[in-house]
Design a protein around this motif. Structure first.
Motif, PDB file in Angstrom:
ATOM      1  N   LEU A  56       8.005  74.008  22.215  1.00  0.00           N
ATOM      2  CA  LEU A  56       7.114  75.024  22.773  1.00  0.00           C
ATOM      3  C   LEU A  56       6.125  74.408  23.753  1.00  0.00           C
ATOM      4  O   LEU A  56       5.839  74.983  24.804  1.00  0.00           O
ATOM      5  CB  LEU A  56       6.366  75.739  21.641  1.00  0.00           C
ATOM      6  CG  LEU A  56       7.217  76.731  20.854  1.00  0.00           C
ATOM      7  CD1 LEU A  56       6.509  77.154  19.564  1.00  0.00           C
ATOM      8  CD2 LEU A  56       7.487  77.965  21.712  1.00  0.00           C
ATOM      9  N   GLU A  83       5.300  83.287  19.752  1.00  0.00           N
ATOM     10  CA  GLU A  83       5.914  82.349  18.806  1.00  0.00           C
ATOM     11  C   GLU A  83       4.862  81.468  18.157  1.00  0.00           C
ATOM     12  O   GLU A  83       4.890  81.217  16.953  1.00  0.00           O
ATOM     13  CB  GLU A  83       6.940  81.474  19.539  1.00  0.00           C
ATOM     14  CG  GLU A  83       8.346  81.962  19.431  1.00  0.00           C
ATOM     15  CD  GLU A  83       9.326  80.910  19.926  1.00  0.00           C
ATOM     16  OE1 GLU A  83       9.840  80.141  19.111  1.00  0.00           O
ATOM     17  OE2 GLU A  83       9.576  80.872  21.146  1.00  0.00           O
ATOM     18  N   SER A 129       4.127  85.445  38.837  1.00  0.00           N
ATOM     19  CA  SER A 129       5.544  85.639  38.562  1.00  0.00           C
ATOM     20  C   SER A 129       5.731  86.457  37.291  1.00  0.00           C
ATOM     21  O   SER A 129       5.277  86.086  36.211  1.00  0.00           O
ATOM     22  CB  SER A 129       6.234  84.280  38.407  1.00  0.00           C
ATOM     23  OG  SER A 129       7.463  84.440  37.729  1.00  0.00           O
ATOM     24  N   HIS A 130       6.409  87.549  37.454  1.00  0.00           N
ATOM     25  CA  HIS A 130       6.664  88.434  36.322  1.00  0.00           C
ATOM     26  C   HIS A 130       7.404  87.683  35.222  1.00  0.00           C
ATOM     27  O   HIS A 130       7.038  87.753  34.037  1.00  0.00           O
ATOM     28  CB  HIS A 130       7.488  89.621  36.814  1.00  0.00           C
ATOM     29  CG  HIS A 130       7.675  90.692  35.790  1.00  0.00           C
ATOM     30  ND1 HIS A 130       7.605  90.460  34.435  1.00  0.00           N
ATOM     31  CD2 HIS A 130       7.931  92.017  35.897  1.00  0.00           C
ATOM     32  CE1 HIS A 130       7.816  91.573  33.783  1.00  0.00           C
ATOM     33  NE2 HIS A 130       8.018  92.535  34.649  1.00  0.00           N
ATOM     34  N   ARG A 131       8.418  86.939  35.615  1.00  0.00           N
ATOM     35  CA  ARG A 131       9.221  86.248  34.609  1.00  0.00           C
ATOM     36  C   ARG A 131       8.417  85.171  33.897  1.00  0.00           C
ATOM     37  O   ARG A 131       8.517  85.007  32.682  1.00  0.00           O
ATOM     38  CB  ARG A 131      10.458  85.649  35.272  1.00  0.00           C
ATOM     39  CG  ARG A 131      11.533  86.674  35.551  1.00  0.00           C
ATOM     40  CD  ARG A 131      12.637  86.084  36.404  1.00  0.00           C
ATOM     41  NE  ARG A 131      13.694  87.052  36.667  1.00  0.00           N
ATOM     42  CZ  ARG A 131      13.628  88.028  37.552  1.00  0.00           C
ATOM     43  NH1 ARG A 131      12.523  88.185  38.267  1.00  0.00           N
ATOM     44  NH2 ARG A 131      14.637  88.864  37.721  1.00  0.00           N
ATOM     45  N   LEU A 132       7.635  84.428  34.636  1.00  0.00           N
ATOM     46  CA  LEU A 132       6.820  83.399  33.985  1.00  0.00           C
ATOM     47  C   LEU A 132       5.840  84.037  33.009  1.00  0.00           C
ATOM     48  O   LEU A 132       5.614  83.511  31.915  1.00  0.00           O
ATOM     49  CB  LEU A 132       6.074  82.571  35.034  1.00  0.00           C
ATOM     50  CG  LEU A 132       6.911  81.519  35.765  1.00  0.00           C
ATOM     51  CD1 LEU A 132       6.052  80.737  36.741  1.00  0.00           C
ATOM     52  CD2 LEU A 132       7.559  80.573  34.771  1.00  0.00           C
ATOM     53  N   SER A 170       2.527  73.930  36.321  1.00  0.00           N
ATOM     54  CA  SER A 170       3.070  74.389  37.597  1.00  0.00           C
ATOM     55  C   SER A 170       2.229  75.520  38.172  1.00  0.00           C
ATOM     56  O   SER A 170       1.954  75.566  39.370  1.00  0.00           O
ATOM     57  CB  SER A 170       4.504  74.855  37.399  1.00  0.00           C
ATOM     58  OG  SER A 170       4.960  75.605  38.490  1.00  0.00           O
ATOM     59  N   ARG A 194       3.841  73.073  29.038  1.00  0.00           N
ATOM     60  CA  ARG A 194       3.525  72.078  30.068  1.00  0.00           C
ATOM     61  C   ARG A 194       4.155  72.472  31.395  1.00  0.00           C
ATOM     62  O   ARG A 194       3.502  72.470  32.442  1.00  0.00           O
ATOM     63  CB  ARG A 194       4.039  70.705  29.630  1.00  0.00           C
ATOM     64  CG  ARG A 194       3.019  69.868  28.897  1.00  0.00           C
ATOM     65  CD  ARG A 194       3.538  68.455  28.680  1.00  0.00           C
ATOM     66  NE  ARG A 194       4.590  68.439  27.668  1.00  0.00           N
ATOM     67  CZ  ARG A 194       4.353  68.270  26.366  1.00  0.00           C
ATOM     68  NH1 ARG A 194       3.123  68.077  25.928  1.00  0.00           N
ATOM     69  NH2 ARG A 194       5.335  68.267  25.502  1.00  0.00           N
ATOM     70  N   ALA A 195       5.416  72.802  31.340  1.00  0.00           N
ATOM     71  CA  ALA A 195       6.127  73.152  32.573  1.00  0.00           C
ATOM     72  C   ALA A 195       5.463  74.334  33.264  1.00  0.00           C
ATOM     73  O   ALA A 195       5.120  74.278  34.443  1.00  0.00           O
ATOM     74  CB  ALA A 195       7.589  73.467  32.254  1.00  0.00           C
ATOM     75  N   ILE A 196       5.261  75.382  32.515  1.00  0.00           N
ATOM     76  CA  ILE A 196       4.816  76.635  33.121  1.00  0.00           C
ATOM     77  C   ILE A 196       3.346  76.587  33.529  1.00  0.00           C
ATOM     78  O   ILE A 196       2.978  76.923  34.650  1.00  0.00           O
ATOM     79  CB  ILE A 196       5.058  77.791  32.134  1.00  0.00           C
ATOM     80  CG1 ILE A 196       6.551  78.023  31.978  1.00  0.00           C
ATOM     81  CG2 ILE A 196       4.373  79.036  32.620  1.00  0.00           C
ATOM     82  CD1 ILE A 196       6.882  79.100  31.004  1.00  0.00           C
ATOM     83  N   ARG A 225      -1.199  74.327  39.445  1.00  0.00           N
ATOM     84  CA  ARG A 225      -1.063  73.497  40.644  1.00  0.00           C
ATOM     85  C   ARG A 225      -0.818  74.341  41.873  1.00  0.00           C
ATOM     86  O   ARG A 225      -1.079  73.904  43.002  1.00  0.00           O
ATOM     87  CB  ARG A 225       0.096  72.520  40.478  1.00  0.00           C
ATOM     88  CG  ARG A 225      -0.254  71.376  39.560  1.00  0.00           C
ATOM     89  CD  ARG A 225       0.890  70.392  39.480  1.00  0.00           C
ATOM     90  NE  ARG A 225       0.374  69.040  39.484  1.00  0.00           N
ATOM     91  CZ  ARG A 225       0.963  68.026  40.085  1.00  0.00           C
ATOM     92  NH1 ARG A 225       2.077  68.217  40.753  1.00  0.00           N
ATOM     93  NH2 ARG A 225       0.445  66.833  40.043  1.00  0.00           N
ATOM     94  N   ALA A 260       6.632  71.763  25.481  1.00  0.00           N
ATOM     95  CA  ALA A 260       7.374  71.404  26.700  1.00  0.00           C
ATOM     96  C   ALA A 260       7.403  72.586  27.657  1.00  0.00           C
ATOM     97  O   ALA A 260       7.205  72.433  28.868  1.00  0.00           O
ATOM     98  CB  ALA A 260       8.793  70.962  26.333  1.00  0.00           C
ATOM     99  N   VAL A 261       7.636  73.766  27.102  1.00  0.00           N
ATOM    100  CA  VAL A 261       7.650  74.959  27.940  1.00  0.00           C
ATOM    101  C   VAL A 261       6.263  75.206  28.524  1.00  0.00           C
ATOM    102  O   VAL A 261       6.108  75.485  29.713  1.00  0.00           O
ATOM    103  CB  VAL A 261       8.117  76.187  27.136  1.00  0.00           C
ATOM    104  CG1 VAL A 261       8.088  77.433  28.001  1.00  0.00           C
ATOM    105  CG2 VAL A 261       9.511  75.959  26.574  1.00  0.00           C
ATOM    106  N   THR A 295       6.258  86.754  31.349  1.00  0.00           N
ATOM    107  CA  THR A 295       7.017  87.167  30.171  1.00  0.00           C
ATOM    108  C   THR A 295       7.316  85.973  29.272  1.00  0.00           C
ATOM    109  O   THR A 295       7.129  86.045  28.048  1.00  0.00           O
ATOM    110  CB  THR A 295       8.330  87.829  30.603  1.00  0.00           C
ATOM    111  OG1 THR A 295       8.039  88.962  31.422  1.00  0.00           O
ATOM    112  CG2 THR A 295       9.132  88.255  29.390  1.00  0.00           C
ATOM    113  N   ILE A 296       7.770  84.902  29.884  1.00  0.00           N
ATOM    114  CA  ILE A 296       8.096  83.715  29.098  1.00  0.00           C
ATOM    115  C   ILE A 296       6.857  83.226  28.357  1.00  0.00           C
ATOM    116  O   ILE A 296       6.903  82.919  27.161  1.00  0.00           O
ATOM    117  CB  ILE A 296       8.643  82.605  30.013  1.00  0.00           C
ATOM    118  CG1 ILE A 296       9.999  83.027  30.595  1.00  0.00           C
ATOM    119  CG2 ILE A 296       8.784  81.297  29.253  1.00  0.00           C
ATOM    120  CD1 ILE A 296      10.506  82.100  31.689  1.00  0.00           C
TER     121      ILE A 296
END
Lengths: 227, 227
Positions: A95, A168, A155-158, A105, A100-102, A108, A97-98, A160-161
């Motif tokens: 979790l 979770e 971003s809509h998708r980001l 990013s 950190r990525a999102i 930045r 990891a996700v 949501t994720i």
DNA sequence: ATCTACGGATTGTTCAACAATCCTTCGATT
DNA sequence: AATCGAAGGATTGTTGAACAATCCGTAGAT
């Protein structure tokens, strides 16, 4: 018991408000119970029981389960049933990891003044909660903070994720975050990150956020290790 | 004879291979048709038709739809039906926002030698496809390349998200990527990114990948603009 | 031409049934 | 005594049919 009857009928010329389907409402109700802690991780969800409790059909419960399973809030064991997801050490790492990525990013990339203002608002919300000693509010403020950071990316998708990731984690917090200073400890970090963001120092904000997440993960892993 | 059946099913100590449920198989079949292009974006999927075609119940089709909808491969219009998702300009930007976040983050974190080797393998796979003039293979090689990059992070969830993103983009490519040099154009980039990764120059690899994604997005948006 | 009412088609939901599978219990065997 | 395998019960997986709710197109009325 929490049966929902529809008093909201659509009269022909009336305003058509999008009423969620029954399956969606069941999913919502289960999601609420999951976040609230009524349903604890590992607990089994029997189709017929839930169908009766909510006054809906088994098939409808099934559809709701499919939705929750896609969000990883429950796990399906074929021919055995669905269980409230219980997270292990690997899941924590995963979790984060996700996140950190999102989150890194997103921060930045910066964002519109309105979006930055939303981050600031979440920071202040956290301060108020801390001042009032309200841990529950502190937790949600923290989630607002990180949600606002992701929203910077527009971003809509980001979004949501991120919402699913937070859902979770909420599942997990109920056992872990009993200690009061759990959120308060991070308030200064939030403040610094927000300041860097407002000052346009995006790389610095990203680094701070990254360090924050690493520390937060360690902290959570530690708490998890001692059960 | 019932004895024949029961003798076949009760083999003690035998490994039980998990056979996918019917709903899952239906979802798989639809996914295949979506990737293959049999089902074009915007097309309507009628429950009863698919149920008959695949020889399953309408309720089962429904569960499959729920799964595909959670992956954004189809969209549900309440009381109207489900349609193959059709992507617009905003979706392209959105999908690339996710890719930027995930892929760049993953490559910046580096990975085990095995994981790096997998990236290298995907690059070589792309070269071979280009040499053979096989566009289809070139496309899949490119997806392997980016999938391998995400796999560097070693996160189950990130892998899943990436797989879904790629599935969504595949949905779009069928109309866009008819031109042969679409993938070949990026082969040198892949090579450079991979070299930087192998040399441990993670920041540089991240920058290259970021530039790649930006260019790829522009390219795709351009192609999309002209229909 | 616009509006309205009607009818057909499809979705949303329920119900009942059955097969398949799992878990438990209970004997039976060694 | 411990282990193994065979019923028994419970739950899931899947089907089929039914009905209400909703949408869409069309025909009639204004």
């Amino acid at each position: 018991m929490a049966t929902f009857d529809s008093a909201a009928r659509t009269i022909p010329g009336r305003l058509r408000v999008a009423v969620p389907s029954v399956a969606e409402r069941v999913a919502q109700e289960l999601r609420r119970q999951l976040a609230e802690g009524t349903l604890i991780p590992g607990a089994r969800l029997t189709e017929s029981t839930i169908a009766e409790d909510l006054g809906v059909s088994r098939n409808t419960v099934r559809e709701a389960f499919a939705e929750l399973a896609s969000e990883r809030l429950v796990v399906r064991h074929p021919n055995r049933g669905v269980f409230v997801a219980s997270l292990g050490a690997e899941d924590i790492h995963d979790l984060y990891a996700v996140r950190r990525a999102i989150e890194v990013s997103a921060i930045r990339g910066g964002g519109s003044p309105d979006d930055v203002a939303a981050v600031r608002a979440a920071v202040e919300e956290g301060k108020r909660a801390a001042a009032a000693g309200d841990d529950e509010a502190g937790g949600t403020a923290n989630q607002h903070f990180h949600g606002a950071i992701v929203a910077l990316a527009g971003s809509h998708r980001l979004n949501t994720i991120m919402a699913q990731v937070l859902a979770e984690m909420r599942l997990f917090f109920h056992k872990a975050a009993a200690d009061a200073l759990f959120y308060q400890r991070y308030l200064p970090d939030n403040e610094k990150i927000c300041e860097a963001l407002e000052a346009g120092q995006l790389d610095r904000a990203g680094d701070l956020l990254l360090a924050y997440l690493d520390r937060s993960e360690d902290n959570l892993a530690e708490v998890h290790g001692r059960d």
